[in-house]
Design a protein around this motif. Structure first.
Motif, short mmCIF file in Angstrom:
data_model
loop_
_atom_site.label_atom_id
_atom_site.label_comp_id
_atom_site.label_asym_id
_atom_site.label_seq_id
_atom_site.Cartn_x
_atom_site.Cartn_y
_atom_site.Cartn_z
N ALA A 298 14.18 -50.58 -5.60
CA ALA A 298 15.09 -50.33 -4.47
C ALA A 298 15.81 -49.00 -4.63
N ALA A 299 16.18 -48.67 -5.87
CA ALA A 299 16.84 -47.39 -6.11
C ALA A 299 15.88 -46.22 -5.84
N LEU A 300 14.68 -46.33 -6.38
CA LEU A 300 13.70 -45.25 -6.21
C LEU A 300 13.31 -45.07 -4.74
N GLU B 143 10.51 -37.54 -2.81
CA GLU B 143 10.69 -36.67 -3.96
C GLU B 143 9.72 -37.04 -5.06
N CYS B 144 9.27 -36.02 -5.77
CA CYS B 144 8.42 -36.29 -6.93
C CYS B 144 9.35 -36.43 -8.14
N LEU B 145 9.72 -37.66 -8.45
CA LEU B 145 10.64 -37.91 -9.55
C LEU B 145 9.89 -37.93 -10.88
N PRO B 146 10.59 -37.63 -11.98
CA PRO B 146 9.94 -37.72 -13.30
C PRO B 146 9.55 -39.17 -13.59
N ASN C 108 20.26 -36.81 -16.63
CA ASN C 108 20.49 -35.75 -15.64
C ASN C 108 19.26 -35.47 -14.78
N SER C 109 18.10 -35.98 -15.21
CA SER C 109 16.90 -35.80 -14.40
C SER C 109 16.82 -36.83 -13.27
N ILE C 110 17.77 -37.76 -13.23
CA ILE C 110 17.80 -38.79 -12.19
C ILE C 110 18.73 -38.33 -11.07
#
Ligand code: MN3
Length: 207
Positions: free
Chosen positions: A42-44, A50-53, A63-65
């Motif tokens: 749900a958060a993602l 976005e291309c998240l790590p 910090n990458s979130i």
């Protein structure tokens, strides 16, 4: 966008009886772990384009979130990551002594298996509130015992998990109530030492 799913439990809910009861296993896996997975997804889903790590990368470096989902990913992604390890680290007919290189390195670095067991048990017992106790491998290849609060993972400390013990009350309250010490003592009877050795070998290869 990545969708995370509950990994298959490698045994039946009652496989770890009498040490961990079937009802606790069922609720722990189908309710608690499932909720971490659902809340992570749900958060993602708030960042669909976005291309998240990778999850591992995000748990290493908060910090990458994206800031609006940072706490949700830290807690629920951490919960998913930790529980995915935990299920593999137990089995029916487990316990006994470590195996392989892990056995000899535990004996060398902690003096004896009994001394290691006492130290990890004490760390698990004294973790205030909810969290995890761990045997991990540090960047220099040494083994160490420690703990993390809540669902924080060892990734954030750049340690490789070898053995993990969930000391949240949801892991033991139905059978053991407030007696965390009894749960910890029982848990040694279900540890899957072959998986721990496998995790150790994977970690050693990264040195
Ligand atoms: Mn848990």
């Amino acid at each position: 966008m990545l969708i995370y799913t509950l990994p298959k439990l490698p045994y039946a809910f009652d496989a770890l009886e009498p040490y961990i009861d079937a009802k606790t296993m069922e609720i722990h896996y189908t309710k608690h772990h499932q909720a971490y997975v659902d809340n992570l997804n749900a958060a993602l889903a708030k960042h669909p384009n976005e291309c998240l790590p990778s999850l591992e990368k995000m748990l290493q470096d908060f910090n990458s979130i994206p800031s609006d989902i940072r706490e949700a990913v830290r807690n629920n992604g951490g919960g998913h990551f930790n529980h995915s390890l935990f299920w593999q680290l137990m089995k029916k007919g487990g316990g006994g002594q470590p195996v392989g290189k892990l056995k000899s390195d535990i004996e060398e670095q902690f003096g004896s298996f009994e001394s290691f067991k006492a130290q990890l048990s004490e760390t698990a017992k004294s973790r205030f509130g909810s969290g995890w106790a761990w045997l991990s491998m540090d960047k220099d290849g040494s083994l160490q015992i420690g703990s993390t609060p809540n669902q924080d993972t060892l990734l954030h400390e750049s340690l490789d998990p070898i053995v993990g013990l969930d000391v949240w009350e949801h892991a033991y309250y139905l059978k053991y109530q407030n007696k965390r010490v009894d749960y910890i003592a029982a848990w040694w009877n279900v540890v899957n030492w072959q998986t721990a050795e496998d995790f150790y070998q994977i970690a050693l290869k990264k040195l």
